[in-house]
Scaffold this motif. Structure first.
Motif, PDB file in Angstrom:
ATOM      1  N   ALA A  98      50.560  78.852 -25.723  1.00 41.45           N
ATOM      2  CA  ALA A  98      51.949  79.183 -26.062  1.00 41.45           C
ATOM      3  C   ALA A  98      52.198  80.683 -25.910  1.00 41.45           C
ATOM      4  CB  ALA A  98      52.258  78.734 -27.489  1.00 41.45           C
ATOM      5  N   PHE A  99      51.253  81.506 -26.354  1.00 43.56           N
ATOM      6  CA  PHE A  99      51.402  82.955 -26.258  1.00 43.56           C
ATOM      7  C   PHE A  99      51.432  83.394 -24.793  1.00 43.56           C
ATOM      8  CE2 PHE A  99      49.463  87.193 -25.980  1.00 43.56           C
ATOM      9  CZ  PHE A  99      50.343  87.923 -26.771  1.00 43.56           C
ATOM     10  N   MET A 100      50.509  82.874 -23.977  1.00 40.48           N
ATOM     11  CA  MET A 100      50.435  83.245 -22.562  1.00 40.48           C
ATOM     12  C   MET A 100      51.667  82.746 -21.805  1.00 40.48           C
ATOM     13  SD  MET A 100      46.372  82.452 -21.938  1.00 40.48           S
ATOM     14  CE  MET A 100      46.275  83.073 -20.276  1.00 40.48           C
ATOM     15  N   TYR A 101      52.155  81.579 -22.183  1.00 41.29           N
ATOM     16  CA  TYR A 101      53.350  81.039 -21.524  1.00 41.29           C
ATOM     17  C   TYR A 101      54.571  81.887 -21.859  1.00 41.29           C
ATOM     18  CZ  TYR A 101      56.744  77.614 -19.833  1.00 41.29           C
ATOM     19  OH  TYR A 101      57.768  76.985 -19.163  1.00 41.29           O
ATOM     20  N   GLY A 102      54.632  82.344 -23.121  1.00 42.06           N
ATOM     21  CA  GLY A 102      55.728  83.228 -23.505  1.00 42.06           C
ATOM     22  C   GLY A 102      55.730  84.535 -22.733  1.00 42.06           C
ATOM     23  N   LYS A 103      54.541  84.965 -22.296  1.00 38.53           N
ATOM     24  CA  LYS A 103      54.420  86.190 -21.502  1.00 38.53           C
ATOM     25  C   LYS A 103      54.532  85.916 -19.997  1.00 38.53           C
ATOM     26  CE  LYS A 103      53.530  88.819 -25.078  1.00 38.53           C
ATOM     27  NZ  LYS A 103      54.493  89.850 -25.532  1.00 38.53           N
ATOM     28  N   GLY A 104      54.683  84.643 -19.621  1.00 36.35           N
ATOM     29  CA  GLY A 104      54.804  84.289 -18.211  1.00 36.35           C
ATOM     30  C   GLY A 104      53.490  84.314 -17.453  1.00 36.35           C
ATOM     31  N   LEU A 138      49.034  81.990 -14.383  1.00 33.97           N
ATOM     32  CA  LEU A 138      47.715  82.061 -13.768  1.00 33.97           C
ATOM     33  C   LEU A 138      46.626  82.104 -14.831  1.00 33.97           C
ATOM     34  CD1 LEU A 138      45.936  82.346 -11.276  1.00 33.97           C
ATOM     35  CD2 LEU A 138      46.278  84.824 -11.378  1.00 33.97           C
ATOM     36  N   GLY A 139      46.861  82.855 -15.898  1.00 32.28           N
ATOM     37  CA  GLY A 139      45.893  82.927 -16.989  1.00 32.28           C
ATOM     38  C   GLY A 139      45.685  81.574 -17.645  1.00 32.28           C
ATOM     39  N   ILE A 140      46.788  80.829 -17.825  1.00 32.42           N
ATOM     40  CA  ILE A 140      46.684  79.491 -18.416  1.00 32.42           C
ATOM     41  C   ILE A 140      45.831  78.591 -17.530  1.00 32.42           C
ATOM     42  CG2 ILE A 140      47.977  77.429 -19.083  1.00 32.42           C
ATOM     43  CD1 ILE A 140      50.328  79.213 -19.784  1.00 32.42           C
ATOM     44  N   ARG A 141      46.072  78.657 -16.225  1.00 33.44           N
ATOM     45  CA  ARG A 141      45.305  77.821 -15.293  1.00 33.44           C
ATOM     46  C   ARG A 141      43.810  78.104 -15.381  1.00 33.44           C
ATOM     47  NH1 ARG A 141      48.998  78.871  -9.895  1.00 33.44           N
ATOM     48  NH2 ARG A 141      50.859  77.723 -10.568  1.00 33.44           N
ATOM     49  N   GLU A 142      43.473  79.372 -15.414  1.00 34.89           N
ATOM     50  CA  GLU A 142      42.060  79.748 -15.454  1.00 34.89           C
ATOM     51  C   GLU A 142      41.391  79.276 -16.748  1.00 34.89           C
ATOM     52  OE1 GLU A 142      42.242  83.927 -14.902  1.00 34.89           O
ATOM     53  OE2 GLU A 142      42.431  83.818 -12.703  1.00 34.89           O
ATOM     54  N   VAL A 143      42.110  79.439 -17.860  1.00 36.61           N
ATOM     55  CA  VAL A 143      41.558  79.026 -19.153  1.00 36.61           C
ATOM     56  C   VAL A 143      41.323  77.511 -19.182  1.00 36.61           C
ATOM     57  CG1 VAL A 143      42.094  78.752 -21.597  1.00 36.61           C
ATOM     58  CG2 VAL A 143      42.474  80.953 -20.476  1.00 36.61           C
ATOM     59  N   VAL A 193      55.341  80.370 -34.283  1.00 36.91           N
ATOM     60  CA  VAL A 193      54.682  81.535 -34.878  1.00 36.91           C
ATOM     61  C   VAL A 193      53.911  82.295 -33.805  1.00 36.91           C
ATOM     62  CG1 VAL A 193      52.843  82.266 -36.445  1.00 36.91           C
ATOM     63  CG2 VAL A 193      54.549  80.629 -37.223  1.00 36.91           C
ATOM     64  N   ALA A 194      53.186  81.573 -32.940  1.00 38.59           N
ATOM     65  CA  ALA A 194      52.434  82.225 -31.866  1.00 38.59           C
ATOM     66  C   ALA A 194      53.371  82.878 -30.850  1.00 38.59           C
ATOM     67  CB  ALA A 194      51.535  81.207 -31.167  1.00 38.59           C
ATOM     68  N   GLU A 195      54.503  82.230 -30.600  1.00 42.13           N
ATOM     69  CA  GLU A 195      55.433  82.727 -29.582  1.00 42.13           C
ATOM     70  C   GLU A 195      56.160  83.984 -30.040  1.00 42.13           C
ATOM     71  OE1 GLU A 195      59.123  80.799 -27.063  1.00 42.13           O
ATOM     72  OE2 GLU A 195      57.443  79.514 -27.618  1.00 42.13           O
ATOM     73  N   TYR A 196      56.496  84.050 -31.357  1.00 43.86           N
ATOM     74  CA  TYR A 196      57.225  85.206 -31.903  1.00 43.86           C
ATOM     75  C   TYR A 196      56.321  86.011 -32.826  1.00 43.86           C
ATOM     76  CZ  TYR A 196      61.228  82.542 -30.217  1.00 43.86           C
ATOM     77  OH  TYR A 196      62.110  81.843 -29.425  1.00 43.86           O
ATOM     78  N   LEU A 197      55.107  86.234 -32.375  1.00 45.19           N
ATOM     79  CA  LEU A 197      54.085  86.816 -33.237  1.00 45.19           C
ATOM     80  C   LEU A 197      54.461  88.193 -33.786  1.00 45.19           C
ATOM     81  CD1 LEU A 197      51.342  85.888 -34.250  1.00 45.19           C
ATOM     82  CD2 LEU A 197      50.277  87.086 -32.348  1.00 45.19           C
ATOM     83  N   ASN A 198      55.277  88.929 -33.066  1.00 46.78           N
ATOM     84  CA  ASN A 198      55.608  90.294 -33.485  1.00 46.78           C
ATOM     85  C   ASN A 198      56.966  90.396 -34.188  1.00 46.78           C
ATOM     86  OD1 ASN A 198      53.217  91.344 -32.296  1.00 46.78           O
ATOM     87  ND2 ASN A 198      54.199  91.270 -30.269  1.00 46.78           N
ATOM     88  N   ASP A 199      57.609  89.268 -34.434  1.00 45.60           N
ATOM     89  CA  ASP A 199      58.926  89.259 -35.074  1.00 45.60           C
ATOM     90  C   ASP A 199      58.799  88.605 -36.452  1.00 45.60           C
ATOM     91  OD1 ASP A 199      61.564  89.008 -35.869  1.00 45.60           O
ATOM     92  OD2 ASP A 199      62.288  88.448 -33.878  1.00 45.60           O
TER      93      ASP A 199
END
Length: 413
Positions: A274-280, A283-288, A62-68
Motif C-alpha cells: 500500500a505504501f509503495m503503491y501510494g508512491k507510484g 516496479l518495486g512492488i513487482r520485485e518484492v 494508516v500506511a497510505e497516510y503515514l505522515n498525516d
C-alpha cells in the motif's frame, strides 16, 4: 525485523492453539473435539462479519497516510466506532440463530449454549481487530505480536485449566476463549490511545464512508475465503457426524502449518505494498512479490515433505490412535496448501493496490466450486472427499489470483 515479529506472532498463536487441540483431543476424544471445532468454526466465520473488514481498511489507510496524523486520527477513531457497531449487530444475530444451527443443522442440542456464549465476544473481537489493523498499518509489529500473543496464550491457559482441572469439557473450552477475548478487547485500545479522538473524530463521515466501503468488499472476500477453507468441516458435520469432524480437524490442523510463514510475511507485504503503491513505485512492488513468492514456495515444499514423511507418527504421538485415519486426508490437503502458500504470502496485494472488489469475486467463484465439490464428494468418500474438494479449490484459487496479479501489475511470476 517486521517479518520476524509477525512470524513470532503467527507461530506462537498457532502453536498455543495446536497445544489446545492436542489437549482437547486427548481429553474429549474425536467427538468432543468435533463439537468444539464446529462451534469455533461458526465463531470464526461470524468474526469476519463482526470486524466487517474495518481492520484491513485501517491497515491500508494508516500506511497510505503515514505522515498525516490528523487524517489517521479520523480513520482510526471512526473505524473503532464502526467496529463496535458491527460487532454488536453480529453478536445479536448469532445469539438468535444459535438454536437453528445447533439443533436443526448440526443436530447437536448442546451447541446452543456454546454458540450463544461465543456471541458475547463479537463486539470485543471487532475492537481488537481494529487495534491490530491500526498497528499493522503503522508497522508496529512488536505491539501487534504482543497483543496477539497475550490473547492466545490467555485463551489456551484458561481453556486447559477449565477442561483438565475442573472437568468442564467442551463448555470449559468455549468459556476459555470467550473470557480472555472480552478482557483483551476492553484493554487493547490503550495501545493506540494517541490516535483515538473524541467528538467529531468518532463520526468522521468521509473516513466512515471509505472504511465501510473498503471493509464491505474485504468482509465479503474474507468470509467467502474462510468458508472455502472451512466449508469441508461444516459439511462433514452436516453429512456425517462430529467424530468425523474431529478426525478431519487433526488433518486440517497439521496441513495448515504450511500457512504459518506465508501468513507472517503477508502482515508485512500488505502495508508495504500500500505504501509503495501510494508512491507510484510499481516496479518495486513487482520485485518484492516475485522474490517473496518463490522463496515461500521453496520453504513450503520442504516443510510439506517433512509432515508427509512423519505424519502418521505425529498423529499417534500427539493425538492418539483414534485419530490415525486423519493421515490420508492430511496427504491430500498438503498438496493444496503447498501450491496455495506462495499466494498467501502476498494475498493482500490486490486490495493494497485499490482492487478491493476483485478478491471478493475470486473467492465467490472458488467458494461455489468448493461447495459443489464437497456436496458431491463427501457422501461417497467421507473425509477424503472433503480433502479432495478443499485441495482442488485451493489450486484453482491460486491460479486465478496469480493470473490477476500478473495482469494488474504486468508481472510474469
Amino acid at each position: 525485523m517486521d517479518v520476524q515479529w509477525a512470524f513470532v506472532s503467527v507461530v506462537i498463536t498457532s502453536f498455543v492453539h495446536f497445544i489446545l487441540r492436542i489437549v482437547l483431543g486427548r481429553n474429549l476424544g474425536p467427538d468432543g473435539l468435533g463439537v468444539f471445532t464446529l462451534t469455533f468454526t461458526i465463531y470464526l466465520f461470524g468474526m469476519q462479519f463482526a470486524a466487517f473488514g474495518i481492520h484491513a481498511a485501517l491497515t491500508k489507510y494508516v500506511a497510505e497516510y503515514l505522515n498525516d496524523k490528523v487524517k489517521i486520527r479520523g480513520y482510526v477513531s471512526s473505524g473503532m466506532t464502526s467496529s463496535i457497531l458491527t460487532g454488536a449487530i453480529m453478536g445479536f444475530f448469532v445469539f438468535l440463530i444459535a438454536p437453528y444451527l445447533a439443533i436443526s443443522f448440526f443436530k447437536i442440542p448442546e451447541m446452543v449454549l456454546y454458540l450463544q456464549l461465543t456471541a458475547l465476544c463479537y463486539p470485543f473481537i471487532a475492537i481488537q481487530k481494529a487495534v491490530l489493523g491500526t498497528l499493522n498499518g503503522f508497522r508496529r509489529m512488536d505491539l501487534f505480536a504482543f497483543l496477539n500473543i497475550i490473547q492466545n496464550i490467555s485463551i489456551v491457559v484458561v481453556s486447559v485449566i477449565l477442561v483438565k482441572s475442573f472437568n468442564m469439557d467442551v463448555l470449559g473450552a468455549v468459556i476459555g476463549f470467550v473470557v480472555p477475548t472480552i478482557v483483551i478487547g476492553i484493554l487493547c485500545p490503550i495501545l493506540i490511545r494517541d490516535y483515538l479522538g473524541l467528538d467529531n473524530f468518532l463520526w468522521n463521515v468521509p473516513a466512515l464512508r471509505e472504511t465501510t466501503i473498503f471493509g464491505f468488499y474485504v468482509v465479503l472476500g474474507n468470509s467467502i475465503f474462510f468458508l472455502n477453507t472451512q466449508l469441508s468441516s461444516i459439511l462433514i458435520g452436516y453429512f456425517l457426524n462430529s467424530i468425523e469432524v474431529g478426525i478431519y480437524a487433526v488433518a486440517t490442523l497439521l496441513a495448515q502449518t504450511l500457512t504459518l510463514i506465508p501468513s507472517a510475511i503477508q502482515r508485512i507485504t500488505a502495508p508495504k505494498t500500500a505504501f509503495m503503491y501510494g508512491k507510484g513505485n510499481i516496479l518495486g512492488i513487482r520485485e518484492v512479490l516475485h522474490s517473496i513468492m518463490w522463496k515461500t514456495f521453496l520453504i513450503t515444499i520442504v516443510i510439506a515433505l517433512a509432515i508427509a514423511f512423519f505424519g502418521q507418527y505425529l498423529i499417534v504421538l500427539l493425538f492418539g490412535n483414534d485419530f490415525l485415519s486423519a493421515y490420508f486426508p492430511l496427504l491430500i490437503l498438503l498438496v493444496g496448501y503447498t501450491i496455495f502458500a506462495p499466494f498467501m504470502s502476498v494475498g493482500s496485494t490486490l486490495s493494497s493496490i485499490g482492487k478491493v472488489n476483485i478478491p471478493f469475486r475470486i473467492h465467490a467463484i472458488c467458494g461455489l466450486f468448493n461447495l459443489i465439490l464437497n456436496i458431491l464428494l463427501i457422501p461417497p468418500f467421507g473425509i477424503n472427499g472433503a480433502a479432495y474438494a478443499t485441495t482442488f479449490s485451493l489450486i484453482i484459487s491460486f491460479l486465478i489470483n496469480n493470473h490477476l496479479i500478473n495482469r494488474y501489475l504486468k508481472l510474469d511470476f
